[in-house]
Design an enzyme around this catalytic site. Structure first.
Site, PDB file in Angstrom:
ATOM      1  N   ASP A 425      12.024  38.330   0.262  1.00 32.28           N
ATOM      2  CA  ASP A 425      11.703  38.990   1.666  1.00 32.28           C
ATOM      3  C   ASP A 425      10.996  37.684   2.299  1.00 32.28           C
ATOM      4  O   ASP A 425      10.235  36.812   1.590  1.00 32.28           O
ATOM      5  CB  ASP A 425      11.170  40.119   1.590  1.00 32.28           C
ATOM      6  N   LYS A 426      10.689  37.752   3.451  1.00 25.97           N
ATOM      7  CA  LYS A 426       9.876  36.891   4.349  1.00 25.97           C
ATOM      8  C   LYS A 426       8.796  37.451   4.817  1.00 25.97           C
ATOM      9  O   LYS A 426       7.612  36.945   4.249  1.00 25.97           O
ATOM     10  CB  LYS A 426      10.814  36.339   5.802  1.00 25.97           C
ATOM     11  N   GLU A 527       4.307  39.167  19.522  1.00 31.19           N
ATOM     12  CA  GLU A 527       4.224  39.730  20.625  1.00 31.19           C
ATOM     13  C   GLU A 527       2.534  40.024  21.087  1.00 31.19           C
ATOM     14  O   GLU A 527       1.936  40.138  21.991  1.00 31.19           O
ATOM     15  CB  GLU A 527       4.849  40.904  20.921  1.00 31.19           C
ATOM     16  N   THR A 707      15.897  38.097   5.053  1.00 29.64           N
ATOM     17  CA  THR A 707      15.040  38.929   5.861  1.00 29.64           C
ATOM     18  C   THR A 707      15.675  39.925   7.099  1.00 29.64           C
ATOM     19  O   THR A 707      16.756  39.562   7.671  1.00 29.64           O
ATOM     20  CB  THR A 707      14.141  38.115   6.762  1.00 29.64           C
TER      21      THR A 707
END
Length: 1176
Positions: A425-426, A527, A707
């Protein structure tokens, strides 16, 4: 799958009951046999009913849920909300665990031997000699499996969750986990809004907005909710996290339901005081559990190889039994028949053929030690020791979070030394999921300077202090270029508009705990970093409502009217907001990927676009690995806004192709933009990630990143962690509906043109980061390029030259995983040095892992930290959980866990390699020593009338694998090393023998047994040759059964002890104590067993008293009472299996002297040694 498993397990139990019945019937235990037969018929009826019941369960086609009506909903028998992730429960533990254990061929083999030993006519050993160790092995393994399952089990709900049923309306409060898949009815926020965090679902530690249907948003009062009787008709349970299709029927009207109205199990309610939801899916029907995958029985490749080898050994055992049975038939016919007058066969033996048949089974029992049951006990003990070494490793302990490494299973340690593919996974696994605002470009001016020191490393300037300028600044924000701050202070209009956009164009939620103490909850970490940057430079986002955004601009509060949000998705790759400022001016602010946004600029921006593109190329350099966004705006007139708002309302209310119509509307307004600049954000990697990936790559381990994050993010992280580099021949990005052969043919073409000096494929277009993207058939009217591939794609891919990387998104991956495409996808992807799959669902992660397991037959490892990684972790041969910021769901489903990705190199290159090395050396030596031990019985069969007599004393047979040889091989299997741990990390190539399976395979196995057979030949025939003609000074023959047995046994113990001393590569105190202690214990026990003391205390049990009674070796198989005494236990006579007494007294009395001495000499080797004594 479940029905097949049930049928198979029940069939196994039926077979066991039938075999036990036959054994008892043959052994004349008629009452017990009748009872067992009755039990079998009852079991057969019950199992048939269970299979019929399971097969009759129909699949659900649609779901109907009526609110507050349990009686109605229970008619459909929907699943409850109780979930256990364990393999076992109280009812299924015994049958399922035994089914697992009897998948090991050796356990089935020993069960078969046990059944044989229940038949006295062929048994040379008592039945308890097999059932006791078998029961011990099964019990120890069962306890270990139950412990492993208990440790890895998590009860996902408390009692309140368990009581939840489909159709119930439940209340959730802020920061609570969502208990089931809910239809949002109302919330404490205006318009039925609520905010959720989805880290447990998609791995993104962000917030998303959900909104109830307008007609139910006003049902905030509990009394109104209690009277709500709406009915929902929706799709059946499925694993699609981003889609929901249903209809709400209430008060004679119907309302469309989408994924935006759903709260999925595993989410966390944030920034919302409370909300109410209607339970649609519960327990195993929830989308989280639908993506979790099944718990699989994991066995190592060595376990599977051992099952094959045990079958081969059993075949070899049968061959030896046949040879000795034929010898028995010949001997009984030619020699044994001469003694029928005084030594007749006992019933049921009535001819030499039946005697041979019984001899066959007796030799099967005697020679079964070629695969001793102690092998599996020793394997489990060694694996347990290796697991403790992992748990105790201080270098895998994280002091920051006080988390040690943990081996959550004890059955897969040696598999860690054979890994070829890692699926990672990332978010939270490779990265810290912490973003920092690093650089920006505003109106053609680049900010975020750094200086190059004389050591050729980048050193940033001093960190800026924003507090004097802005009391609302975040003290943790880091930025080093003071020129940008000065531009803001002097009132640069472009800089102000730049940060105004960042403070308005987002979906961040703000929580003000106290005056000036702001906490941002963002949909994505980057964000949040952008809004925090705007906050520090004087444009502070304070709060929002569904229709307004409140900010503080350079100390002045400003409230904007929020007219529309054009949200981000993976196709648009941008988001926009339309706001009206206090002066009444309407402006659209847009931010997005530069590859998309720059195409929508007004032509007057060409010069600024070129300058900004140059800045982006520098910021997006692979050595930096920054995540870049372009920023732009557009002023709208009142008429333009009204016209567009009307078209947007029509598209939003459309029942057909709503998403496509909205996208077209968004695209219409996002044109003619004016460029403001660009941002560059750094997603910080975990410590040591690039170095770990580099070292694992040198060990020939391929790393794939799977991912759920955006493509741009995944690619940038690929560069940051050095999976993707500038030196690669090409990086392919496959998106949309792409044919994988495009990338494969491209690699072959590039390989050819590299040698021919040509420049290939000019029509491929550069997109983002200098990567190449090829889309075939994406969109309306797009044609698919038909490529004619080589008939042997795997061979073609093996011959290409150059380094390639493949980036593929979830939509393309869905096509690649189809049956007609998967082979081509695997051959293409495996030819690449790096593979990144982005925007993939949890189930797709598991499918990719299964695909590699299916086509490459390689050992796979999956590592992740979120609930969205559980299915991948369960599917891989080895699952590793990271105890990070996304909860402990992945850890609880994993086989191994730790807190940092960098610990993976030590787990594999040190512990994994050592475990594989130790296990291989252990198995090689174990098979060697047991063949050397057992094959002596085979050679002895030719000298004892093929009578199933053993060479060794029964106590030596019992103690050989328990005392004399068990501890030294355990010490070697637990502590042995070939090189120190530092060398294992410095030279990753040392890991490759495990991947190639070089240390223990079928060839090595045959070498081991050949060495064991050779040793047995020497051990038997050398003492035989020496003792056969030897005599004492008085002329009495030196040889007797005791002398030969003790000589052979002593030589065997010394030889195997010397052999393990030579095989041991790393000596510890434990090794010395076990090796020399075992050798000393043999001599101590031997002198005790053959001494006068035990003989005087237990004369009926210990017949070897250190001297030969009568002074003659009466024949190596006779066991005559006159010479050596009747052996205790169930050892058979030297002549026939039914004989309970020897015939020594008969011979010495002279009553049988009817044959001439010449005829007696024709008898087998037995009488050759006896005659000189009889006629002396």
């Amino acid at each position: 799958m479940g029905l097949s498993f049930l049928w198979l397990s029940l069939s196994c139990w039926r077979i066991l009951l039938i075999l036990s019945f036959l054994a008892l019937q043959f052994d004349t235990h008629t009452d017990a046999a009748k009872l067992l037969l009755f039990v079998y018929f009852i079991f057969d009826a019950v199992s048939s009913f269970m299979i019929h019941f399971v097969s009759c369960v129909s699949t659900e086609e649609e779901r109907r849920v009526r609110a507050n009506d349990r009686e109605y909903n229970e008619k459909f028998q929907y699943a409850s909300n109780c979930i256990m992730t364990s393999k076992y429960n109280i009812i299924t533990f015994l049958p399922v665990n035994l089914f697992e254990q009897f998948q090991e061929v050796a356990n089935t083999y020993f069960l078969f031997l046990l059944i044989l030993q229940l038949i006295p006519q062929i048994s040379s050993l008592s039945w308890f000699t097999t059932i006791v160790p078998l029961a011990l092995v099964l019990s120890i393994t069962a306890v270990k499996d139950a412990t492993d399952d208990y440790v890895s089990t998590v009860l996902l709900q408390n009692e309140k969750w368990m009581n939840v049923r489909v159709g119930d309306i439940i209340k959730l409060e802020n920061n609570q986990f969502v208990a089931a898949d809910l239809l949002l009815l109302s919330s404490s926020e205006p318009h039925g809004l609520c905010y959720i965090e989805t880290a447990e679902l998609d791995g993104e530690t962000n917030m998303k907005v959900r909104q109830s249907v307008s007609v139910t948003s006003e049902l905030g009062d509990p009394n109104n909710l209690a009277s709500f009787d709406g009915e929902v008709v929706c799709e059946p349970p499925n694993n699609k996290l981003d889609r929901f299709c249903g209809t709400l029927y209430w008060r004679d009207k119907k309302y469309t339901l989408t994924n935006q109205n759903m709260l999925l199990r595993g989410c966390v309610l944030r920034n919302t005081e409370f909300c109410y939801g209607l339970v649609i899916f519960a327990g195993p029907d929830t989308k989280l559990m639908q993506n979790s995958g099944r718990t699989k029985f994991k066995r190592t490749s060595i376990d599977r190889l051992m099952n094959t080898l045990v079958l081969w050994i059993f075949g070899f055992l049968v061959c030896m039994g046949v040879i000795l049975a034929v010898g028995n038939a010949v001997w009984e016919r030619e020699v044994g028949s001469l003694f029928q007058s005084y030594l007749p066969w006992d019933p049921p033996v009535d001819n030499f053929l039946f005697s041979a048949f019984l001899a066959f089974w007796s030799y099967i029992i005697i020679l079964n030690t070629v695969v001793p049951i102690s092998l599996y006990v020793s394997v489990e003990v060694i694996r347990l020791g290796h697991s403790y070494f992992i748990n105790w490793d201080q270098q895998m302990f994280c002091s920051q979070c006080n988390t040690p490494a943990e081996a959550r299973t004890t059955t897969l340690n040696e598999e860690l030394g054979q890994v070829e593919y890692i699926f990672s996974d990332k978010t939270g696994t490779l990265t810290q999921n912490i973003m920092s605002f690093n650089k920006c470009s505003i109106d053609g001016q680049s900010y975020g300077k750094c200086t190059l020191t004389n050591t050729h490393t980048y050193m940033y300037l001093l960190k800026l202090d924003f507090t004097p300028f802005n009391p609302l600044a975040d003290p943790d924000f880091c930025f080093y270029d003071d020129t940008l701050l000065e531009s803001v202070k002097v009132g640069d209009s472009h800089a102000h508009e730049f940060f105004r956009l960042l403070s308005l164009c987002h979906t961040v939620m703000s929580e003000e705990k106290s005056e000036g103490e702001l906490v941002y909850k963002a949909q994505s970490p980057d964000e949040g970093a952008l809004v925090t940057a705007a906050r520090n430079f004087g444009f502070v986002f304070r709060s929002r409502t569904p229709g307004t955004i409140t900010t503080t601009e350079m100390g002045r509060p400003v409230t904007y009217t929020l007219l529309a949000i054009l949200d981000f998705n993976n196709i648009r790759k941008r988001m926009s907001v339309i706001v009206r400022n206090p002066e009444g001016r309407i402006r659209l602010y847009c931010k997005g990927a530069d590859t998309v946004l720059l195409q929508r600029l007004h032509p007057c921006n060409q010069e600024l676009m070129n300058i900004t593109s140059d800045h982006l190329n520098v910021s997006d350099h692979p050595s930096h690995g920054l995540r870049t966004l372009a920023l732009a705006y557009r002023d709208l007139s009142e008429d333009e806004w009204e016209a567009w708002a009307e078209s947007h309302r029509c598209a939003d209310k459309a029942t057909n192709c709503r998403e496509d119509r909205l996208a077209a509307t968004y695209d219409q307004i996002e044109q003619g933009l004016m460029l403001l600049g660009a941002t560059a954000i750094e997603d910080k990697l975990q410590e040591g990630v690039p170095e770990t990936i580099a070292i694992l790559s040198l060990a020939n381990i391929k790393i794939w990143v799977l991912t759920g994050d955006k493509q741009e993010t995944a690619v940038n992280i690929g560069y940051s962690c050095k999976m993707l580099t500038d030196d690669m021949t090409e990086v392919f990005i496959i998106s949309g509906h792409t044919v994988q052969s495009v990338a494969r043919e491209r690699m072959v073409e590039l390989s050819q043109t590299r040698h021919m000096g040509k420049e290939g494929w000019g029509e491929a277009c550069f997109v983002g980061n200098g990567l190449r993207e090829r889309q075939e058939g994406a969109g309306t009217g797009g044609g698919v390029k038909q490529l004619h591939c080589s008939p042997s794609p795997s061979n073609l891919m093996d011959n290409i030259s150059g380094e390639f990387a493949l980036v593929i998104n979830g939509h393309s991956l869905a096509h690649a995983l189809e049956a007609d495409m998967e082979t081509e996808f695997v051959s293409t992807a495996c030819a690449c040095k790096a593979v990144i799959c982005c925007r993939v669902t949890p189930l797709q992660k598991a499918q990719v892992v299964e695909l590699i397991k299916k086509h490459k037959k390689a050992v796979t490892l999956a590592i992740g930290d979120g609930a969205n990684d559980i299915s991948m972790i369960k599917s891989a041969h080895i699952g590793v959980g990271i105890s990070g910021q996304e909860g402990i769901q992945a850890v609880l489903a994993s086989d191994y866990s730790f807190s940092q990705f960098r610990f993976l190199q030590r787990l594999l290159l040190v512990h994994g390699r050592w475990s594989y090395l130790r296990m291989c050396r252990f198995l090689c030596y174990f098979f060697y020593k047991n063949f050397a031990f057992t094959m002596v019985h085979f050679w002895f069969g030719f000298f004892c009338g093929f009578s199933a007599q053993t060479v060794y004393d029964q106590y030596f047979i019992t103690l050989y694998n328990i005392v004399y040889t068990s501890l030294p091989v355990l010490a070697m299997g637990i502590f042995d090393q070939d090189v120190p741990e530092q060398r294992s990390l410095e030279y990753p190539k040392l890991y490759e023998p495990g991947q190639l399976n070089l240390l223990f395979n079928k060839r090595e196995f045959f070498i081991c047994i050949a060495q064991g057979i050779y040793t047995s030949v020497v051990l038997f025939f050398v003492p035989y040759a020496i003792l056969s003609d030897a005599t004492q000074s008085t002329g009495v023959p030196l040889a007797d059964y005791q002398t030969f047995a003790v000589t052979t046994a002593t030589a065997l113990v010394i030889v195997v002890s010397v052999q393990i001393a030579l095989d041991t590569g790393f000596w510890t105190v434990v090794n010395h104590v076990f090796v020399w202690g075992s050798l000393g214990s043999y001599f101590t026990i031997m002198f005790a067993l053959h001494g006068q003391t035990l003989f005087s205390i237990f004369p009926s049990q210990f017949h070897f008293v250190g001297r030969s009674v009568g002074g003659a070796w009466r024949g190596m198989g006779s066991m005559s009472e006159g010479r050596l005494g009747a052996r205790g236990g169930s050892r058979r006579s030297g002549y026939a299996f039914a004989h309970q007494e020897g015939f020594g007294e008969l011979i010495t009395s002279g009553k049988n002297m009817r044959l001439s001495s010449l005829a007696l000499r024709k008898r087998h080797f037995l009488m050759v040694w006896t005659l000189p004594v009889l006629y002396k």
